[in-house]
Design an enzyme around this catalytic site. Structure first.
Site, PDB file in Angstrom:
ATOM      1  N   CYS A 133      -4.304  -1.772   6.077  1.00  0.00           N
ATOM      2  CA  CYS A 133      -4.195  -0.621   5.354  1.00  0.00           C
ATOM      3  C   CYS A 133      -5.282  -0.396   4.807  1.00  0.00           C
ATOM      4  O   CYS A 133      -5.860  -0.852   3.551  1.00  0.00           O
ATOM      5  CB  CYS A 133      -2.758  -0.559   4.592  1.00  0.00           C
ATOM      6  SG  CYS A 133      -2.577   0.948   3.742  1.00  0.00           S
ATOM      7  N   CYS A 187       0.568  -1.130  -0.029  1.00  0.00           N
ATOM      8  CA  CYS A 187       0.145  -0.080   0.120  1.00  0.00           C
ATOM      9  C   CYS A 187       0.781   1.255  -0.072  1.00  0.00           C
ATOM     10  O   CYS A 187       0.396   2.280  -0.591  1.00  0.00           O
ATOM     11  CB  CYS A 187      -0.852   0.011   1.251  1.00  0.00           C
ATOM     12  SG  CYS A 187      -1.962   1.408   1.418  1.00  0.00           S
TER      13      CYS A 187
END
EC number: 2.8.1.13
Length: 367
Positions: free
Chosen positions: A196, A100
């Protein structure tokens, strides 16, 4: 001399909010951007995106800086979540936060910010950047308990040249005090610990929405049948909770741990006691290598490494292997080195880079 324009990635949390505050106090022309990277129509009750957005906007209003938002949900699905699911399907344990950071926060967000006319981006990560001998270096944060360089090892020279980490020299209690003193509206908000941009969820239930479970046998290393597992993707090496086999007769009373996986046979291996030899390894291999400097150090190379977040640095030697792989030989046995997880290399406080663990010499890894 005018300072460059910087946009702060605001999550709605305390860290990114204090990052924005500090940049404003330092005289940077500052704005905030809230990223929406996940859409879950089946689970609106658990979705905190609306509250996070509200908190981020309230902070920008208090600071008197402009508020922007962007939807990167498609990029997140294509570049992060698809990989996350595929790794679990293959029986590995990925780290989506690292991907991410690479694909969303320091690529999609950075490109978006530059296109808006900004020169720099900033986040609330606990890490530091400096320049030495003509190159940028990624350093551990001063707060060793919160240092997040492990999650940032995929950053390169371009990203570091356009990034500020305003919290890098601070410790978490200081950040919280700054938020309280500045009367930030989210000063008491707890830190997030979920995946995330997806958040805190019942992981097993969440994963089962996207991947069909494949139950199989649960056995000891001596092949004794213990029961059935719900699917290899739900378990990771060293896991203790959620095995459903506590209180078995003829056991010695010690807790059970996951000590291995046999992917071809869909078998989960469990044993009593944390220190089972199947969980120990001295050698591992890794691929998908990235070096912050843009190139590897001269091999063989002695340094330290982490195979999980917040692990104490472990002394090791890196040796070259063909086809983009590297061999890591540790000075001392490592506990539960897990394929799919990241190994990150350090020289003192400098993060050199890292890669993805593919295999180890532990007896329990069979793929």
């Amino acid at each position: 001399m005018n300072k460059p324009k910087v946009v702060v990635g605001l999550s709605g949390g305390v860290d990114s909010s204090v990052a924005a505050l500090r940049l404003q106090q330092q005289g940077y022309p500052t704005s905030g951007l809230f990223m929406k990277n996940w859409v879950d129509f089946a689970d609106e009750s658990e979705c905190t995106v609306a509250q996070d957005r509200e908190d981020a906007q309230a902070v920008t209003s208090l600071l008197g800086i402009s508020f922007h938002e962007a939807n990167f949900a498609m990029e997140y699905w294509d570049r992060v979540f698809h990989y996350f699911l595929e790794e679990y399907r293959l029986g590995r344990t990925p780290n989506p936060d690292i991907l991410c950071n690479r694909e969303i926060k320091f690529k999609t967000f950075l490109d978006h910010a530059l296109a808006l006319g900004n020169t720099l981006i900033a986040t609330g990560h606990y890490a530091r950047i400096d320049q030495k001998e003509g190159r940028y270096r990624l350093l551990k944060g001063r707060d060793k308990n919160k240092d997040q360089s492990y999650f940032l090892y995929t950053l390169g020279q371009k990203q570091l040249s356009h990034t500020l980490f305003p919290l890098g020299e601070l410790e978490k209690p200081q950040v919280r005090r700054i938020a309280i003193q500045a009367r930030l509206p989210n000063h008491s908000k707890k830190d997030s610990t979920g995946i995330c941009f997806i958040g805190e969820r019942r992981f097993k239930e969440f994963l089962s929405r996207y991947l069909p479970a494949q139950p199989g046998e649960m056995r000891t290393p001596d092949k004794e049948w213990i029961g059935q597992h719900d699917g290899l993707m739900y378990y990771t090496l060293g896991q203790r909770r959620g095995l459903g086999i506590g209180g078995r007769k003829n056991s010695n009373g010690a807790p059970w741990f996951v000590v291995g996986k046999n992917l071809p046979q869909n078998t989960l291996y469990v044993a009593q006691g944390r220190h089972h030899p199947w969980l120990k390894s001295l050698i591992l291999e890794a691929n998908q290598l990235h070096w912050v400097a843009g190139h590897p150090p001269p091999l063989p190379y002695s340094c330290t490494a982490k195979i999980r977040y917040r692990q104490t640095d472990q002394h090791c030697t890196l040796t070259a292997i063909a086809n983009g792989y590297i061999k890591v030989i540790f000075n001392a046995p490592q506990y539960a080195a897990t394929p799919g997880q990241a190994i990150v290399f350090y020289q003192d406080d400098e993060c050199l880079g890292g890669g993805t663990i593919t295999t180890t010499d532990a007896l329990g890894i069979q793929s």
